[in-house]
Write an enzyme that holds these catalytic residues in place. Structure first.
Site, PDB file in Angstrom:
ATOM      1  N   LYS A   1       1.027  -1.076  -0.076  1.00 13.88           N
ATOM      2  CA  LYS A   1       0.263  -0.060   0.103  1.00 13.88           C
ATOM      3  C   LYS A   1       0.980   1.288  -0.044  1.00 13.88           C
ATOM      4  O   LYS A   1       2.248   1.343   0.288  1.00 13.88           O
ATOM      5  CB  LYS A   1      -1.275  -0.194   1.139  1.00 13.88           C
ATOM      6  CG  LYS A   1      -0.234   0.147   2.744  1.00 13.88           C
ATOM      7  CD  LYS A   1       0.648   1.295   3.080  1.00 13.88           C
ATOM      8  CE  LYS A   1       0.803   1.793   4.511  1.00 13.88           C
ATOM      9  NZ  LYS A   1       1.202   2.515   4.659  1.00 13.88           N
TER      10      LYS A   1
ATOM     11  N   ASP B   1      -2.770  -2.122  10.174  1.00 17.39           N
ATOM     12  CA  ASP B   1      -3.426  -1.577   8.454  1.00 17.39           C
ATOM     13  C   ASP B   1      -3.249  -3.123   8.007  1.00 17.39           C
ATOM     14  O   ASP B   1      -3.827  -3.339   7.022  1.00 17.39           O
ATOM     15  CB  ASP B   1      -1.130  -1.785   8.166  1.00 17.39           C
ATOM     16  CG  ASP B   1      -1.229  -0.221   7.749  1.00 17.39           C
ATOM     17  OD1 ASP B   1      -2.417   0.846   7.659  1.00 17.39           O
ATOM     18  OD2 ASP B   1       0.190  -0.162   7.728  1.00 17.39           O
TER      19      ASP B   1
HETATM   20  P1  ATP Z   1       4.177  -0.464   9.998  1.00 16.45           P
HETATM   21  O1  ATP Z   1       3.994   0.674   8.442  1.00 16.45           O
HETATM   22  O2  ATP Z   1       2.862  -1.443   8.879  1.00 16.45           O
HETATM   23  O3  ATP Z   1       4.975  -0.481  10.544  1.00 16.45           O
HETATM   24  P2  ATP Z   1       6.305  -0.989   6.992  1.00 16.45           P
HETATM   25  O4  ATP Z   1       5.546  -1.201   5.899  1.00 16.45           O
HETATM   26  O5  ATP Z   1       7.508   0.169   7.149  1.00 16.45           O
HETATM   27  O6  ATP Z   1       5.328  -1.170   8.139  1.00 16.45           O
HETATM   28  P3  ATP Z   1       7.437  -3.855   7.480  1.00 16.45           P
HETATM   29  O7  ATP Z   1       8.123  -4.223   5.968  1.00 16.45           O
HETATM   30  O8  ATP Z   1       6.034  -4.322   8.190  1.00 16.45           O
HETATM   31  O9  ATP Z   1       7.520  -1.922   7.226  1.00 16.45           O
HETATM   32  O10 ATP Z   1       8.203  -3.879   8.566  1.00 16.45           O
HETATM   33  C1  ATP Z   1       7.820  -3.561   9.468  1.00 16.45           C
HETATM   34  C2  ATP Z   1       8.955  -4.481  10.905  1.00 16.45           C
HETATM   35  O11 ATP Z   1       8.872  -5.304  10.907  1.00 16.45           O
HETATM   36  C3  ATP Z   1      10.642  -4.583  10.496  1.00 16.45           C
HETATM   37  O12 ATP Z   1      11.264  -3.978  11.183  1.00 16.45           O
HETATM   38  C4  ATP Z   1      10.031  -6.426  10.216  1.00 16.45           C
HETATM   39  O13 ATP Z   1      11.153  -6.814  11.101  1.00 16.45           O
HETATM   40  C5  ATP Z   1       9.219  -7.142  11.265  1.00 16.45           C
HETATM   41  N1  ATP Z   1       8.556  -8.150  10.154  1.00 16.45           N
HETATM   42  C6  ATP Z   1       7.187  -9.136  10.680  1.00 16.45           C
HETATM   43  N2  ATP Z   1       7.334  -9.610  10.163  1.00 16.45           N
HETATM   44  C7  ATP Z   1       7.636  -8.856   8.689  1.00 16.45           C
HETATM   45  C8  ATP Z   1       7.354  -9.074   7.214  1.00 16.45           C
HETATM   46  N3  ATP Z   1       6.986 -10.199   7.038  1.00 16.45           N
HETATM   47  N4  ATP Z   1       7.262  -8.791   6.768  1.00 16.45           N
HETATM   48  C9  ATP Z   1       8.499  -8.091   6.524  1.00 16.45           C
HETATM   49  N5  ATP Z   1       8.560  -7.688   7.548  1.00 16.45           N
HETATM   50  C10 ATP Z   1       8.109  -7.918   8.991  1.00 16.45           C
END
Ligand code: ATP
Length: 303
Positions: free
Chosen positions: A24, A148
């Site tokens: 997203k 989310d």
């Molecule tokens: P958000 O804005 O929801 O906090 P984001 O999109 O910025 O998330 P993600 O890629 O979801 O970031 O990763 C956030 C943290 O979650 C990372 O530091 C990672 O170690 C952990 N994590 C746990 N499961 C996953 C996964 N399936 N994919 C990516 N990161 C994951």
């Protein structure tokens, strides 16, 4: 409570599922204030885009996860395993699954990668286990995993309020975008920790974006982009400003950061235009994608 055997007969015997889990972006993200529970009240326009992780879910005795990306944990902190365990608990199903996660969405990038994987796990396992749950019941499990996650169960474009989990679908328009990620992650908690009352706004930005989407004019959407969290991220990570400037110099109609960053995106006139911009912006450690917005589900079962 039905046992797994009874449930699997009903599911038609599916034993292996391939799912795509789309990322997203936030077309607008406003912080309205701070709540008594310490979290921020936000108003956001969330849009699914066609950059996706791929999950293969197979029936197995125990729960196990393999992931292709070195920066993703494969222990109990991974949102895939957390989603699977939460579903076992909520449904009373006592089964395992072998889940292979092929990461394409950059990690800790403001694109909701972990959350979309969690949503795909819920969709895949309910199908594998033959659970015929109404969407509201699955959404309850989803919201406990992350704010989310309920969005990804729906997809398309929606206004999110509260912590982003209260969703209202809105009329969307097909957009071509260029995503640019600097190859450096940012912690969501740390970015929100830097928000000050001077960054609060009143939700007017979300209304302007909803009207811009209804107009179906990419230029109007581009002029309505806004993200309060950029005011925290940009001074700490100069790549944010550099990536936005590069997108604009390459012809993007407008650019903004997604979520808590550090990915930024630019709005193009067409998908061909997005590909041209992408080619011009690609450099060094930056990763770039030309993508389309998705009007339908973010989670798709491929096989
Ligand atoms: P958000 O804005 O929801 O906090 P984001 O999109 O910025 O998330 P993600 O890629 O979801 O970031 O990763 C956030 C943290 O979650 C990372 O530091 C990672 O170690 C952990 N994590 C746990 N499961 C996953 C996964 N399936 N994919 C990516 N990161 C994951």
């Amino acid at each position: 409570m039905l046992g797994f055997d009874a449930l699997s007969k009903r599911s038609g015997g599916a034993r292996r599922l391939v799912l795509s889990a789309a990322a997203k972006i936030n077309l607008v993200l406003e912080v309205l204030g701070k709540r008594a529970d310490g979290y921020h009240e936000i108003a956001t326009v969330i849009q699914a885009v066609d950059l996706s992780d791929r999950l293969v879910i197979e029936d197995a005795e125990v729960l196990e996860l393999r992931a292709t990306a070195p920066d993703v944990p494969t222990d109990g902190t991974n949102l895939v395993l957390r989603a699977a365990r939460a579903l076992c608990e909520a449904s009373g199903v006592n089964r395992g699954a072998r889940i292979t996660l092929d990461k394409r969405v950059p990690v800790a990038a403001g694109l909701g990668g972990g959350s979309t994987d969690a949503a795909a796990t819920l969709v895949g396992l309910t199908r594998l286990w033959g659970l015929r749950w109404p969407p509201a019941r699955l959404a309850e499990v989803a919201v406990a995993l992350g704010m989310d996650v309920p969005f990804f169960l729906r997809g398309g474009v929606a206004v999110g309020t509260g912590r982003g989990e209260r969703l209202e679908p809105v009329v969307g328009t097909a957009l071509a975008l260029v995503l640019v990620n600097p190859g450096v992650g940012a912690s969501t908690a740390a970015i929100y920790g830097g928000v000050t009352p001077a960054m609060y706004s009143d939700g007017g930005g979300v209304h302007r974006m909803v009207a811009a989407l209804r107009s179906r004019r990419p230029a109007r959407v581009a002029a309505s982009l806004a993200n309060a969290l950029e005011r925290v991220a940009a001074p700490q990570y100069r790549q944010v400003g550099q990536m936005e400037a590069a997108l604009l110099a390459a012809g993007a109609l407008g650019a903004a950061m997604s979520g808590s960053g550090l990915t930024v995106f630019g709005v193009a006139r067409s998908f061909d235009h997005a590909r041209q911009i992408r080619a011009r912006v690609t450099r060094g450690s930056w990763r770039c994608w030309a993508v389309r917005t998705l009007s339908g589900p973010a989670i798709r079962v491929r096989a």
